[in-house]
Design a protein around this motif. Structure first.
Motif, short mmCIF file in Angstrom:
data_model
loop_
_atom_site.label_atom_id
_atom_site.label_comp_id
_atom_site.label_asym_id
_atom_site.label_seq_id
_atom_site.Cartn_x
_atom_site.Cartn_y
_atom_site.Cartn_z
N PHE A 158 22.32 1.44 22.09
CA PHE A 158 22.02 1.95 20.75
C PHE A 158 21.70 3.44 20.80
O PHE A 158 22.17 4.23 19.96
N MET A 159 20.87 3.84 21.78
CA MET A 159 20.49 5.24 21.90
C MET A 159 21.69 6.12 22.27
O MET A 159 21.76 7.28 21.87
N GLN A 160 22.62 5.56 23.04
CA GLN A 160 23.82 6.32 23.38
C GLN A 160 24.71 6.52 22.16
O GLN A 160 25.26 7.61 21.94
N GLN A 161 24.85 5.47 21.36
CA GLN A 161 25.70 5.55 20.18
C GLN A 161 25.02 6.28 19.02
O GLN A 161 25.71 6.80 18.13
N ASN A 162 23.70 6.31 19.02
CA ASN A 162 22.92 6.97 17.95
C ASN A 162 21.87 7.88 18.59
O ASN A 162 20.69 7.55 18.59
N PRO A 163 22.28 9.03 19.13
CA PRO A 163 21.33 9.91 19.83
C PRO A 163 20.13 10.25 18.95
O PRO A 163 20.30 10.59 17.77
N PRO A 164 18.91 10.14 19.50
CA PRO A 164 17.71 10.39 18.69
C PRO A 164 17.60 11.83 18.20
O PRO A 164 17.03 12.09 17.14
N PHE A 165 18.12 12.78 18.99
CA PHE A 165 18.10 14.18 18.58
C PHE A 165 19.20 14.93 19.32
O PHE A 165 19.67 14.49 20.38
N PRO A 166 19.64 16.08 18.79
CA PRO A 166 20.69 16.85 19.46
C PRO A 166 20.19 17.33 20.83
O PRO A 166 19.03 17.72 20.97
N SER A 167 21.06 17.27 21.82
CA SER A 167 20.65 17.66 23.17
C SER A 167 21.85 18.14 23.97
O SER A 167 23.00 17.74 23.70
N LEU A 195 20.50 11.09 27.86
CA LEU A 195 19.54 11.17 26.76
C LEU A 195 19.13 9.77 26.31
O LEU A 195 17.95 9.52 26.02
N ALA A 196 20.09 8.85 26.27
CA ALA A 196 19.79 7.47 25.86
C ALA A 196 18.79 6.84 26.81
O ALA A 196 17.83 6.18 26.39
N LEU A 197 19.01 7.02 28.12
CA LEU A 197 18.08 6.47 29.09
C LEU A 197 16.72 7.16 29.01
O LEU A 197 15.67 6.51 29.09
N HIS A 213 14.19 14.37 33.48
CA HIS A 213 14.11 14.93 32.12
C HIS A 213 12.99 14.28 31.31
O HIS A 213 12.34 14.94 30.49
N TYR A 214 12.75 13.00 31.56
CA TYR A 214 11.64 12.32 30.87
C TYR A 214 10.31 12.98 31.21
O TYR A 214 9.48 13.23 30.33
N ARG A 243 13.21 20.67 18.73
CA ARG A 243 14.47 19.92 18.84
C ARG A 243 14.25 18.49 19.34
O ARG A 243 15.19 17.71 19.41
N TYR A 244 13.00 18.16 19.69
CA TYR A 244 12.69 16.81 20.16
C TYR A 244 12.24 15.90 19.02
O TYR A 244 11.75 14.80 19.27
N ASP A 245 12.38 16.36 17.80
CA ASP A 245 11.98 15.57 16.64
C ASP A 245 13.15 14.73 16.16
O ASP A 245 14.14 15.27 15.64
N PRO A 246 13.10 13.41 16.30
CA PRO A 246 14.21 12.55 15.87
C PRO A 246 14.29 12.36 14.36
O PRO A 246 15.25 11.79 13.86
N GLY A 247 13.25 12.81 13.64
CA GLY A 247 13.21 12.60 12.20
C GLY A 247 12.38 11.38 11.83
O GLY A 247 12.25 10.45 12.62
#
Length: 497
Positions: A113-122, A129-131, A283-284, A297-301
């Motif tokens: 899900f995180m791969q298909q819907n990235p939480p924020f631009p990176s 990023l998903a992991l 990165h985590y 830029r770490y704000d997913p909304g």
């Protein structure tokens, strides 16, 4: 009548009375109750969501500070006392109680899900990023919530020689008995609803696995049977106690989990998995603070945070008192430093590797397909769909179903044990009468809500219970600040003696 708990036990009967009253209200006013719960949960996440973020970061930093401070050298028990349980047994029990079936539920679905819907631009690859974001939601913060309660309760239990009650941590400062009973009742109610949600989600995934394997349509009867089997085994485990029941099943769970993990790891691209694990973990760690504050830029909304992070933080908080108290109970003989670093780092790294193995392998499958049609979108069946692409798929699926049951057993038996400690005057070894009572009551409450979910098919009752945890976690989120301040004041004061 001598074999029954005394009616003079207000903690026991007030807690059961409140939960029964709530269940009756929901049964006879289902739609209205659901609307109230839905609106209240949205209000909590809207007004206290960011508070949860700040609290989570604060817990991680505080626990690291305590661990490396002089207070971290304080042993939970006598100065020369050795740990009651080995590191292997201790880790197995805390992990089975704290995460358990959740890692099976989300192993494939969440990273994809995180791969298909990235939480924020990176600038990172979507897979890394998903992991990274999956690690964030299952990592240090979740275990810091548990660790904070384990630290405070463990200190009260083994250093100050207090009872196994949340109120014991603040009884020197908050002397009002009514207020202290209120704190303990709140803990019990939240724990019971957390159990109902866990059993409901777990049985739903087991049903999903059975339906996938047999192309069937197993319904309410199967779910009720599963809930009965899980609760019965959990009762037997809790009846046997920590050493003979809970520890044995927990060690078995972790052993089987490791076998599944290693099988998938060796059957997949090991190099890609290790590289993904290393990069996402790196990165985590470096992004942990800005992600925890959701800044820049770490704000997913707000929408993404509400659906994911706020919900996760509230869920971990709702489980923190029961899990933390159980961890405290099994941590005799360890220093606060060993407890805090062990709780935060060991299970987090294990979880990161778990999600790396399943996530990276799922990404590889999707790439080989050329397109993704939401094959892993169903949280209850995603891991079974995933296993269909591996050798011995049927064996893996059956073992996973068995492991789901076993993980649920260890969550329920440890919770029953903690509930029994609460209502049996905070004893470390509660009477078996209390263990029987709570096992039966948890089963009946779970069955009532499962039946209600079928009587009212337009209302997702289990989802409502999960949202209820978000509401009931708020008092704990506020109380934790007071509890921590009292603990630090007393701990520092005792160090000066």
């Amino acid at each position: 009548m001598s074999g029954l708990p005394k009616l003079k036990n207000p903690l026991l009967f007030l807690s059961i009375g409140i939960i029964l009253l709530f269940t009756l209200v929901v049964f006879f006013a289902t739609e209205a109750s659901y609307i109230v719960i839905e609106q209240a949960s949205l209000w909590v996440r809207a007004y206290f969501g960011y508070y949860y973020l700040y609290l989570g970061l604060g817990c991680v930093l505080l626990l690291l500070g305590v661990a490396f401070s002089p207070l971290g050298k304080r042993k939970l028990g006598k100065p020369d006392e050795r740990p009651e349980h080995s590191l292997w047994a201790w880790t197995a029990m805390l992990y089975s109680a704290g995460m358990g079936a959740g890692i099976l539920l989300r192993a494939v679905q969440e990273p994809v899900f995180m791969q298909q819907n990235p939480p924020f631009p990176s600038n990172l690859e979507p897979e890394i990023l998903a992991l990274e974001f999956t690690f964030y939601q299952w990592g240090f913060t979740a275990w810091a919530f548990y660790g904070l309660f384990a630290m405070v309760i463990g200190y009260a239990l083994f250093v100050r020689k207090k009872k196994v009650l949340v109120s014991s941590a603040i009884d020197n400062t908050i002397t009002n008995k009514l207020a202290r009973n209120g704190i303990d009742i709140m803990t019990i109610i939240t724990t019971v609803f957390g159990l109902i949600a866990a059993i409901g989600l777990g049985t739903a995934q087991i049903n999903g696995g059975l339906n996938h394997l047999f192309d069937g349509d197993f319904g309410l009867g199967t779910t009720l049977l599963l809930a009965t089997v899980i609760s019965s085994i959990a009762f037997y485990s809790a009846w046997q106690g920590v050493n003979k029941g809970i520890k044995v099943i927990s060690k078995f769970n972790i052993l089987v989990t490791l076998i599944i993990l290693l099988f998938v790891f060796f059957a997949s691209d090991m190099g890609a998995i290790l590289l993904s694990f290393a990069k996402a973990t790196f990165h985590y760690v470096i992004d942990f603070v800005p992600m925890s504050l959701a800044i820049g830029r770490y704000d997913p909304g707000m929408g993404f945070l509400t659906d994911w992070t706020f919900y996760y933080w509230a869920f971990w908080l709702a489980w923190a008192p029961f899990t933390g108290i159980f961890i405290a109970r099994i941590s005799r003989g360890r220093t606060l430093r060993q407890l805090l670093l062990g709780v935060m780092i060991i299970p987090s790294l294990g979880t990161f590797f778990w999600f790396s193995v399943f996530g990276a392998s799922a990404f590889e499958l999707i790439e080989s397909w050329g397109s993704y049609q939401n094959e892993f979108g169903n949280v209850f069946s995603s891991i079974f769909v995933f296993f269909e692409h591996y050798p011995f798929a049927t064996v893996l699926n059956f073992v996973t179903i068995f492991l789901l049951i076993s993980f649920l057993v260890t969550s329920v038996d440890s919770a029953v044990f903690v509930l029994s400690m609460f209502t049996d005057k905070g004893k470390q070894h509660p009477s078996k009468r209390h263990r029987l009572l709570w096992s039966v009551f948890v089963l009946l409450a779970t069955m009532a809500l499962l039946v209600l979910g079928n009587v009212k098919p337009d209302i997702d009752v289990l989802q409502a219970v999960q949202k209820l945890l978000i509401i009931t976690s708020l008092p704990f989120a506020l109380f934790m600040v007071v509890m921590t301040a009292i603990f630090l004041f007393e701990g520092i004061k005792n160090l000066k003696r």
